[in-house]
Motif scaffolding. Sequence first.
Motif, PDB file in Angstrom:
ATOM      1  N   SER A  24     -11.728  13.812  52.505  1.00  0.00           N
ATOM      2  CA  SER A  24     -10.912  14.635  51.472  1.00  0.00           C
ATOM      3  C   SER A  24      -9.836  13.710  50.793  1.00  0.00           C
ATOM      4  O   SER A  24      -9.899  12.573  51.081  1.00  0.00           O
ATOM      5  CB  SER A  24      -9.935  15.693  52.478  1.00  0.00           C
ATOM      6  OG  SER A  24      -9.189  14.839  53.237  1.00  0.00           O
ATOM      7  N   ILE A  25      -9.328  14.285  49.583  1.00  0.00           N
ATOM      8  CA  ILE A  25      -8.309  13.404  49.079  1.00  0.00           C
ATOM      9  C   ILE A  25      -7.236  13.538  49.778  1.00  0.00           C
ATOM     10  O   ILE A  25      -6.546  14.491  50.044  1.00  0.00           O
ATOM     11  CB  ILE A  25      -8.295  14.164  47.655  1.00  0.00           C
ATOM     12  CG1 ILE A  25      -9.570  14.325  46.775  1.00  0.00           C
ATOM     13  CG2 ILE A  25      -7.085  13.478  46.805  1.00  0.00           C
ATOM     14  CD1 ILE A  25      -9.591  15.383  45.385  1.00  0.00           C
ATOM     15  N   PRO A  26      -6.459  12.291  50.069  1.00  0.00           N
ATOM     16  CA  PRO A  26      -5.389  12.305  50.870  1.00  0.00           C
ATOM     17  C   PRO A  26      -4.138  12.735  50.273  1.00  0.00           C
ATOM     18  O   PRO A  26      -4.411  12.554  48.858  1.00  0.00           O
ATOM     19  CB  PRO A  26      -5.381  10.600  51.212  1.00  0.00           C
ATOM     20  CG  PRO A  26      -6.153   9.949  50.126  1.00  0.00           C
ATOM     21  CD  PRO A  26      -7.048  10.860  49.755  1.00  0.00           C
ATOM     22  N   THR A  27      -3.345  13.420  50.695  1.00  0.00           N
ATOM     23  CA  THR A  27      -1.930  13.711  50.107  1.00  0.00           C
ATOM     24  C   THR A  27      -1.308  12.610  49.530  1.00  0.00           C
ATOM     25  O   THR A  27      -0.418  12.718  48.471  1.00  0.00           O
ATOM     26  CB  THR A  27      -1.092  14.445  51.399  1.00  0.00           C
ATOM     27  OG1 THR A  27      -0.905  13.630  52.315  1.00  0.00           O
ATOM     28  CG2 THR A  27      -2.021  15.886  51.624  1.00  0.00           C
ATOM     29  N   GLU A  28      -1.324  11.533  50.133  1.00  0.00           N
ATOM     30  CA  GLU A  28      -0.778  10.122  49.486  1.00  0.00           C
ATOM     31  C   GLU A  28      -1.170   9.854  48.319  1.00  0.00           C
ATOM     32  O   GLU A  28      -0.452   9.106  47.479  1.00  0.00           O
ATOM     33  CB  GLU A  28      -1.120   9.078  50.284  1.00  0.00           C
ATOM     34  CG  GLU A  28      -0.533   9.045  51.776  1.00  0.00           C
ATOM     35  CD  GLU A  28      -1.161   9.957  52.817  1.00  0.00           C
ATOM     36  OE1 GLU A  28      -0.830   9.806  53.953  1.00  0.00           O
ATOM     37  OE2 GLU A  28      -2.154  10.266  52.433  1.00  0.00           O
ATOM     38  N   ILE A  29      -2.146  10.674  47.613  1.00  0.00           N
ATOM     39  CA  ILE A  29      -2.675  10.316  46.196  1.00  0.00           C
ATOM     40  C   ILE A  29      -1.401  10.611  45.237  1.00  0.00           C
ATOM     41  O   ILE A  29      -1.088  10.124  44.268  1.00  0.00           O
ATOM     42  CB  ILE A  29      -3.770  11.264  45.807  1.00  0.00           C
ATOM     43  CG1 ILE A  29      -4.589  10.586  44.651  1.00  0.00           C
ATOM     44  CG2 ILE A  29      -3.446  12.681  45.628  1.00  0.00           C
ATOM     45  CD1 ILE A  29      -5.503   9.576  44.937  1.00  0.00           C
ATOM     46  N   ILE A  49      -7.854  20.253  46.893  1.00  0.00           N
ATOM     47  CA  ILE A  49      -7.296  19.543  46.300  1.00  0.00           C
ATOM     48  C   ILE A  49      -5.835  19.632  46.674  1.00  0.00           C
ATOM     49  O   ILE A  49      -5.139  20.732  46.660  1.00  0.00           O
ATOM     50  CB  ILE A  49      -7.357  19.992  44.851  1.00  0.00           C
ATOM     51  CG1 ILE A  49      -8.789  20.120  44.328  1.00  0.00           C
ATOM     52  CG2 ILE A  49      -6.555  19.247  43.885  1.00  0.00           C
ATOM     53  CD1 ILE A  49      -8.862  20.428  42.822  1.00  0.00           C
ATOM     54  N   PRO A  50      -5.249  18.367  46.958  1.00  0.00           N
ATOM     55  CA  PRO A  50      -3.798  18.340  47.651  1.00  0.00           C
ATOM     56  C   PRO A  50      -2.959  18.770  46.488  1.00  0.00           C
ATOM     57  O   PRO A  50      -3.016  18.422  45.233  1.00  0.00           O
ATOM     58  CB  PRO A  50      -3.579  17.096  48.042  1.00  0.00           C
ATOM     59  CG  PRO A  50      -4.550  16.147  47.100  1.00  0.00           C
ATOM     60  CD  PRO A  50      -5.592  16.930  47.090  1.00  0.00           C
ATOM     61  N   SER A  51      -1.818  19.639  46.975  1.00  0.00           N
ATOM     62  CA  SER A  51      -0.799  20.062  46.001  1.00  0.00           C
ATOM     63  C   SER A  51       0.024  18.787  45.551  1.00  0.00           C
ATOM     64  O   SER A  51       0.752  19.015  44.430  1.00  0.00           O
ATOM     65  CB  SER A  51       0.360  21.107  46.706  1.00  0.00           C
ATOM     66  OG  SER A  51       0.661  20.400  47.890  1.00  0.00           O
TER      67      SER A  51
END
Length: 130
Positions: A24-29, A49-51
């Motif tokens: 997944s796309i990490p929240t750290e993005i 898609i992380p908020s």
Amino acid sequence: IPSEIGMLQKLEKLHFGGNSLTGSIPTEIGMLVNLRNLALLYNDIGGTIPSEIGFLSNMEQLNLRNNDLNGDVPSEIGLLKGMKCLNLKSNDNLGAIPSEITHLTLLTEGVNYFYRRRSLTTLSNQQCRA
């Protein structure tokens, strides 16, 4: 994509298209505050898609097409006032587009989003250039 990606805070462009990425796309993005162009197209990325995507205030192009993303598009996407191109096409399990997308007044290269195999919004025929 490792969570350590968030340590690259001077990064302006990140292109990992067509690399068979999973996970997944990490929240750290959201820590990549200088990121202007994120292209993760043609992979096998799942999850939501992380908020935290809303922290990317310099984002101009976001291309997540042809992945396995699911869930609703986060309303925080409306915070990306500099966004010129958004491509979420071919994520068959992606949910609703939030009304906040109308805050993206600079979208000149198009919104490309297909929901249940029919186009919801297309502002232009151009594709996001990665």
